[in-house]
Design a protein around this motif. Sequence first.
Motif, PDB file in Angstrom:
ATOM      1  N   ILE A  32       0.833  -1.205   0.000  1.00 17.59           N
ATOM      2  CA  ILE A  32       0.000   0.000   0.000  1.00 17.59           C
ATOM      3  C   ILE A  32       0.866   1.252   0.000  1.00 17.59           C
ATOM      4  O   ILE A  32       0.611   2.204  -0.748  1.00 17.59           O
ATOM      5  CB  ILE A  32      -0.955  -0.010   1.216  1.00 17.59           C
ATOM      6  N   ILE A  33       1.903   1.251   0.808  1.00 19.52           N
ATOM      7  CA  ILE A  33       2.802   2.408   0.883  1.00 19.52           C
ATOM      8  C   ILE A  33       3.414   2.720  -0.476  1.00 19.52           C
ATOM      9  O   ILE A  33       3.616   3.878  -0.837  1.00 19.52           O
ATOM     10  CB  ILE A  33       3.895   2.162   1.948  1.00 19.52           C
ATOM     11  N   SER A  34       3.672   1.688  -1.260  1.00 17.84           N
ATOM     12  CA  SER A  34       4.278   1.900  -2.586  1.00 17.84           C
ATOM     13  C   SER A  34       3.369   2.693  -3.514  1.00 17.84           C
ATOM     14  O   SER A  34       3.837   3.258  -4.509  1.00 17.84           O
ATOM     15  CB  SER A  34       4.647   0.559  -3.226  1.00 17.84           C
ATOM     16  N   TYR A  35       2.078   2.757  -3.207  1.00 19.48           N
ATOM     17  CA  TYR A  35       1.130   3.500  -4.040  1.00 19.48           C
ATOM     18  C   TYR A  35       0.834   4.902  -3.510  1.00 19.48           C
ATOM     19  O   TYR A  35       0.165   5.683  -4.201  1.00 19.48           O
ATOM     20  CB  TYR A  35      -0.195   2.730  -4.152  1.00 19.48           C
ATOM     21  N   ILE A  36       1.285   5.224  -2.314  1.00 19.27           N
ATOM     22  CA  ILE A  36       0.977   6.539  -1.734  1.00 19.27           C
ATOM     23  C   ILE A  36       1.716   7.614  -2.512  1.00 19.27           C
ATOM     24  O   ILE A  36       2.948   7.574  -2.628  1.00 19.27           O
ATOM     25  CB  ILE A  36       1.352   6.567  -0.240  1.00 19.27           C
ATOM     26  N   PRO A  37       1.005   8.618  -3.037  1.00 21.10           N
ATOM     27  CA  PRO A  37       1.643   9.578  -3.947  1.00 21.10           C
ATOM     28  C   PRO A  37       2.505  10.636  -3.278  1.00 21.10           C
ATOM     29  O   PRO A  37       3.404  11.186  -3.916  1.00 21.10           O
ATOM     30  CB  PRO A  37       0.450  10.229  -4.659  1.00 21.10           C
ATOM     31  N   SER A  38       2.243  10.948  -2.004  1.00 22.72           N
ATOM     32  CA  SER A  38       3.005  11.997  -1.330  1.00 22.72           C
ATOM     33  C   SER A  38       2.849  11.855   0.174  1.00 22.72           C
ATOM     34  O   SER A  38       1.892  11.222   0.653  1.00 22.72           O
ATOM     35  CB  SER A  38       2.519  13.389  -1.771  1.00 22.72           C
ATOM     36  N   PRO A  39       3.753  12.452   0.957  1.00 19.85           N
ATOM     37  CA  PRO A  39       3.673  12.330   2.420  1.00 19.85           C
ATOM     38  C   PRO A  39       2.443  12.983   3.040  1.00 19.85           C
ATOM     39  O   PRO A  39       2.089  12.660   4.174  1.00 19.85           O
ATOM     40  CB  PRO A  39       4.950  13.032   2.894  1.00 19.85           C
ATOM     41  N   ASP A  40       1.795  13.895   2.299  1.00 18.72           N
ATOM     42  CA  ASP A  40       0.600  14.539   2.845  1.00 18.72           C
ATOM     43  C   ASP A  40      -0.693  13.977   2.257  1.00 18.72           C
ATOM     44  O   ASP A  40      -1.773  14.535   2.457  1.00 18.72           O
ATOM     45  CB  ASP A  40       0.659  16.052   2.626  1.00 18.72           C
ATOM     46  N   ALA A  41      -0.618  12.866   1.562  1.00 17.80           N
ATOM     47  CA  ALA A  41      -1.790  12.276   0.916  1.00 17.80           C
ATOM     48  C   ALA A  41      -2.806  11.773   1.939  1.00 17.80           C
ATOM     49  O   ALA A  41      -2.452  11.324   3.034  1.00 17.80           O
ATOM     50  CB  ALA A  41      -1.358  11.125   0.012  1.00 17.80           C
ATOM     51  N   VAL A  42      -4.082  11.834   1.556  1.00 17.34           N
ATOM     52  CA  VAL A  42      -5.158  11.244   2.343  1.00 17.34           C
ATOM     53  C   VAL A  42      -5.485   9.891   1.719  1.00 17.34           C
ATOM     54  O   VAL A  42      -5.828   9.808   0.531  1.00 17.34           O
ATOM     55  CB  VAL A  42      -6.408  12.146   2.365  1.00 17.34           C
ATOM     56  N   SER A 102     -12.036  14.364  -1.717  1.00 21.98           N
ATOM     57  CA  SER A 102     -11.207  14.582  -0.534  1.00 21.98           C
ATOM     58  C   SER A 102     -10.134  13.514  -0.322  1.00 21.98           C
ATOM     59  O   SER A 102      -9.343  13.604   0.619  1.00 21.98           O
ATOM     60  CB  SER A 102     -12.092  14.638   0.719  1.00 21.98           C
ATOM     61  N   ILE A 103     -10.064  12.501  -1.204  1.00 22.08           N
ATOM     62  CA  ILE A 103      -9.165  11.367  -1.017  1.00 22.08           C
ATOM     63  C   ILE A 103      -8.185  11.270  -2.188  1.00 22.08           C
ATOM     64  O   ILE A 103      -8.568  11.399  -3.350  1.00 22.08           O
ATOM     65  CB  ILE A 103      -9.955  10.046  -0.912  1.00 22.08           C
ATOM     66  N   LEU A 131     -12.744  10.472  -4.651  1.00 25.48           N
ATOM     67  CA  LEU A 131     -11.400  10.678  -5.182  1.00 25.48           C
ATOM     68  C   LEU A 131     -11.204  12.098  -5.715  1.00 25.48           C
ATOM     69  O   LEU A 131     -12.085  12.666  -6.363  1.00 25.48           O
ATOM     70  CB  LEU A 131     -11.110   9.681  -6.292  1.00 25.48           C
ATOM     71  N   ARG A 132     -10.014  12.633  -5.479  1.00 24.01           N
ATOM     72  CA  ARG A 132      -9.618  13.880  -6.120  1.00 24.01           C
ATOM     73  C   ARG A 132      -9.449  13.619  -7.621  1.00 24.01           C
ATOM     74  O   ARG A 132      -9.272  12.466  -8.042  1.00 24.01           O
ATOM     75  CB  ARG A 132      -8.305  14.392  -5.533  1.00 24.01           C
ATOM     76  N   PRO A 133      -9.459  14.670  -8.443  1.00 25.91           N
ATOM     77  CA  PRO A 133      -9.331  14.461  -9.895  1.00 25.91           C
ATOM     78  C   PRO A 133      -8.102  13.657 -10.309  1.00 25.91           C
ATOM     79  O   PRO A 133      -8.145  12.907 -11.288  1.00 25.91           O
ATOM     80  CB  PRO A 133      -9.276  15.889 -10.440  1.00 25.91           C
ATOM     81  N   ASN A 134      -7.009  13.789  -9.558  1.00 20.90           N
ATOM     82  CA  ASN A 134      -5.796  13.030  -9.888  1.00 20.90           C
ATOM     83  C   ASN A 134      -5.592  11.834  -8.952  1.00 20.90           C
ATOM     84  O   ASN A 134      -4.503  11.261  -8.897  1.00 20.90           O
ATOM     85  CB  ASN A 134      -4.570  13.934  -9.845  1.00 20.90           C
ATOM     86  N   GLY A 135      -6.641  11.448  -8.230  1.00 19.49           N
ATOM     87  CA  GLY A 135      -6.530  10.336  -7.287  1.00 19.49           C
ATOM     88  C   GLY A 135      -6.552   8.982  -7.979  1.00 19.49           C
ATOM     89  O   GLY A 135      -6.822   8.874  -9.180  1.00 19.49           O
TER      90      GLY A 135
END
Length: 234
Positions: A32-42, A102-103, A131-135
């Motif tokens: 899951i962590i490998s898919y997180i786009p940034s440290p501030d992601a929801v 918001s995600i 999902l956000r537009p780029n989520g």
Amino acid sequence: MNDWIDYYDSTHTIYASKLHRDLHFAGLARDIISYIPSPDAVVLDYSCGEALSAAKVAEACGMLILAEPAPGVRGRLIARFAPNTKIRVRALEELRNMPEGSIDLVVMNSVAQYMKPEELDVAFAVIRRLLRPNGRLVLGDILRPEVGMPRDVLALLMFASKHGFLRDALVGLVKTALSDYRELRTKVGLQRYSEKDMLTKLTKAGFNPVRAPKNIGHNRWRTTFVARLALGGS
């Protein structure tokens, strides 16, 4: 026991040992962590289960929302992660009231097989709104029609052999065969999707999906899909 939610809310035998359980959740957290786009992601983990390594995932993002339908499991999540200010626990129904867009990342892993096709469509609609537009949606551990239980057993035994709990895995398989799991699998069944069918289903739900190079978790005979909102989606 009437359905899969009841099963996972009970004292089940799905894990062969504590080591198996801990390795399972640790591996999921890494994937899951490998898919997180940034440290501030929801990040939203949809039908997260016990999520024993959720604290690791939370360290890698801004906020982690654990959404879980089983009330007993949800209560344990609340108690376990109450001190962690980066983790929130929600019922699935509460997701409908969350703000639109918001995600950043939704993970739905090893969930689709337990849902009726129409229930999965409803879940996709909720996720699409959140999902956000780029989520991205990461849909993992999808069972394929041509792959049956023997491959699941082989995947477990290979995982157990690699990590030193083969004997426990063999005992666990016997216990599972004698448990409510086998009865439920026969009575309720599990949903299976070919790559083409799932790509079509996600596209109809308003996503642009692709098959990921590898599955989340240790079972290489199951599939993972990564989907972004289609143009014009929100």
